[in-house]
Design an enzyme around this catalytic site. Structure first.
Site, short mmCIF file in Angstrom:
data_model
loop_
_atom_site.label_atom_id
_atom_site.label_comp_id
_atom_site.label_asym_id
_atom_site.label_seq_id
_atom_site.Cartn_x
_atom_site.Cartn_y
_atom_site.Cartn_z
N GLY A 87 47.95 7.83 -1.13
CA GLY A 87 49.03 7.68 -1.82
C GLY A 87 50.33 8.25 -1.59
CD1 TRP B 240 51.56 2.71 1.25
CD2 TRP B 240 53.08 3.56 -0.19
NE1 TRP B 240 52.59 1.70 0.96
CE2 TRP B 240 53.22 2.13 0.02
CE3 TRP B 240 53.91 4.07 -1.19
CZ2 TRP B 240 54.27 1.54 -0.75
CZ3 TRP B 240 54.83 3.40 -1.83
CH2 TRP B 240 54.90 1.86 -1.67
CG HIS B 241 55.50 7.59 -1.75
ND1 HIS B 241 54.22 7.70 -2.00
CD2 HIS B 241 56.03 6.91 -2.55
CE1 HIS B 241 54.24 7.20 -3.56
NE2 HIS B 241 55.18 6.48 -3.71
N GLY B 242 55.64 8.19 2.84
CA GLY B 242 56.31 8.69 4.11
C GLY B 242 55.80 9.57 4.79
CG PHE C 163 59.23 5.49 0.13
CD1 PHE C 163 59.19 6.36 0.85
CD2 PHE C 163 59.53 5.62 -1.26
CE1 PHE C 163 59.96 7.60 0.43
CE2 PHE C 163 60.14 6.68 -1.70
CZ PHE C 163 60.21 7.77 -0.79
#
Lengths: 109, 471
Positions: free
Chosen positions: B323, B326-328, B471
């Site tokens: 997770g 996923w943000h970067g 994102f």
């Protein structure tokens, strides 16, 4: 999947009963709300319109829009419609400029 | 095209007129589709085909899965894996290609000079993380028979619908496709709540988040070494407020804009800083992503808590780690995810341990503790590198001499406001909307104009992009 109140914030508790009203009635109501708000903002917030046209990519259309927006802003200034916005903005700027006693360091931008 | 701009306001007025003037539901969806492509193309026209290809891919794979005979379980599974993999390849290429290349170059560099890999400088399409996750959820849900396959037009509209396209909420097919299949209907309550959410979102983004970012948080995070302990602590709190006000504002406005067009989006934030545990925090923060990760990664892919205690902890940790990623593509996001994953594991182990039932913290202590763990995570999330984050935290405990104190009274007031709103009654807006919907339309119009005008006088000059756009 069932739509429930917690999941969907725009579902108000007794909207089922309200749905009894005609959808067309709600649409007319909404359109009036949006139209009134748009007209009032055009009257009292001409500054934003002017700033927006200034930021448009240069083109003959943008130049015409800028000219109209500037003239509209001048008109609302003359009539005094922009005064509430200007006054509130001044209050906000005063709050922004306020410092704690002894704190004179300007904030880096 | 950002929500809190006049450009978007004019765009929305045109869409509103066209959508409600459409003579059939299919025409309405076509108008929404074209409007969404214009909205997306305003950032970069080159990525509109990517959006269309992604929708076609997911629609096609789902259709093939449904067309496969029930007995051909292996074929259905292969199609599902292929669909998910293709989505992840799209996401991986645009989001992680350069990052992985850099890491590989770093490793090869250890072998000596001359091993550098050429980087492509891949441009990240806005919202790619959101629409690929939406696509994956559709394919998995169809494969698991949680939703029936949808028409191509519905899937195209689902994945392109402009209110949620670039920063969520991640609206699943089960929630939105049935709405697309019928003529949308609105009622005054829905519209009033939508308008309230739009104005509230505008205030949170244009006033609280923008003012805090430009006047305090960004300058402090850019040079933490020159600021004192109090500034650094307030900047960490300030960023916690800023990111909440920024991201929840986008979700609120998206929900409100969709409501004015007759569609309902799920709640995405629910006063997250009043959480008394990390688990509760993730039920209140970015709810659509949390649920996505829970349903498709933690339970579906990793097995959830079905395989014993140790594997449950591993699954929790991995879910949060991924997770974070996923943000970067940055190690700071991995550390942020690991911090949350580790804290969730500790929390779960503690609650099931011998002391868990005996030693229960008072709720207000648990809220304070949770908030500070979350804020610690935000320092890594905000910092450009691990060293910068460590330098920031170190500065809190040992600040430089002659360090600055730059937090103004207004900054402190906005930080306090951003936290106090978490103590407001959870159904506050529902109550206001329930009362306001009975008002005559011109009165509501005046109230809307007045509130927007007040926000306009306070908003920072210009509009910074939303944090979650990257994102």
């Amino acid at each position: 999947m069932a739509i429930n109140q917690y999941e969907f914030p725009v579902d108000l508790p007794d909207s089922e009963r309200e749905d009894g009203h005609r959808h067309a009635h709600a649409l007319t109501w909404t359109t009036i709300v949006i139209a009134v708000a748009t007209v009032l903002l055009a009257l009292f917030n001409a500054q934003s319109l002017s700033e927006w046209t200034e930021e448009l990519d240069p083109s003959p259309t943008a130049a015409i829009a800028l000219d109209h927006a500037e003239r509209w802003k001048a008109t609302t200034d003359q009539v005094g419609l922009s005064a509430p916005r200007t006054r509130l903005h001044r209050v906000w700027k005063t709050m922004e400029a306020a410092r704690w006693p002894g704190q004179d360091e300007p904030v880096t931008e | 095209m950002l929500f809190p701009t006049l450009t978007f306001g004019l765009f929305f007025l045109a869409v509103y007129v066209l959508v409600w003037g459409a003579w059939s539901n299919d025409w309405r969806k076509l108008i929404l589709l074209v409007a969404s492509w214009i909205f997306y193309g305003a950032w970069d026209w080159r990525f509109v085909p990517l959006l269309i290809i992604s929708a076609l891919l997911n629609w096609g794979v789902a259709a093939l899965i449904v067309a496969s005979p029930e007995v051909a379980g292996g074929r259905r599974k292969l199609l599902l894996v292929t669909g998910v993999t293709l989505n992840l390849l799209i996401l991986g290429f645009f989001k992680y290609f350069d990052f992985l290349g850099e890491q590989l170059s770093g490793l090869l560099g250890l072998l000596g000079p001359g091993h550098d890999l050429p980087l492509m400088q891949v441009i990240l399409p806005v919202g790619v993380s959101f629409f690929t996750f939406q696509g994956i959820s559709y394919v998995v849900d169809v494969a698991n028979k949680r939703v029936p396959p949808a028409r191509l037009l519905d899937i195209l509209t689902l994945m392109s619908f402009f209110p949620h396209l670039v920063a969520g909420p991640i609206v699943r097919a089960a929630d939105l496709v049935p709405q697309f299949q019928e003529k949308p209907r609105i009622n005054r309550g829905m519209v009033t709540m939508g308008l309230l959410l739009i104005i509230w979102g505008l205030f949170k983004k244009a006033v609280i988040a923008s003012e805090l970012a430009t006047q305090f948080v960004d300058p402090v995070f850019d040079s933490p070494g020159t600021h004192g302990s109090l500034d650094l602590v307030l900047a960490a709190y300030g960023y916690a407020v800023q990111i909440y006000c920024d991201f929840s504002a986008y979700s609120d406005m998206a929900i409100g804009i969709a409501a004015l067009l007759g569609y309902k989006f799920p709640r995405n934030f629910d006063q997250p800083y009043r959480s008394a545990s990390l688990q509760e925090f993730w039920r209140r923060w970015h709810i659509s992503l949390s649920r996505w990760l829970r349903d498709y990664l933690y339970i579906e892919a990793l097995g959830g808590n079905r395989k014993g205690r140790l594997l449950t902890y591993r699954n929790l940790f991995l879910t949060m780690l991924l997770g974070g990623l996923w943000h970067g593509a940055n190690w700071t996001f991995v550390i942020w995810g690991a911090l949350h994953g580790g804290a969730l594991v500790v929390e779960r182990a503690w609650s099931r341990g011998p002391l868990g039932g005996k030693l229960i913290l008072p709720r207000w202590v648990a809220i304070l503790l949770t908030f500070h763990v979350v804020t610690l995570g935000w320092i890594f999330f905000r910092a450009k590198s691990f060293n910068e984050a460590i330098g920031f935290i170190g500065g809190i405990f040992s600040p430089a001499q002659d360090s600055l104190f730059t937090a103004t009274p207004l900054v402190c007031l906005l930080i306090a406001l951003g936290l106090v709103i978490h103590a407001m009654p959870a159904d506050g807006f529902t109550r206001i909307a329930t009362a306001v919907r009975r008002w005559p339309a011109p009165v509501v119009g005046v109230a809307v104009a007045l509130l927007i005008l007040i926000v306009e006088t306070m908003r920072y000059e210009g509009v910074a992009p939303f944090i979650y756009f990257r994102f």
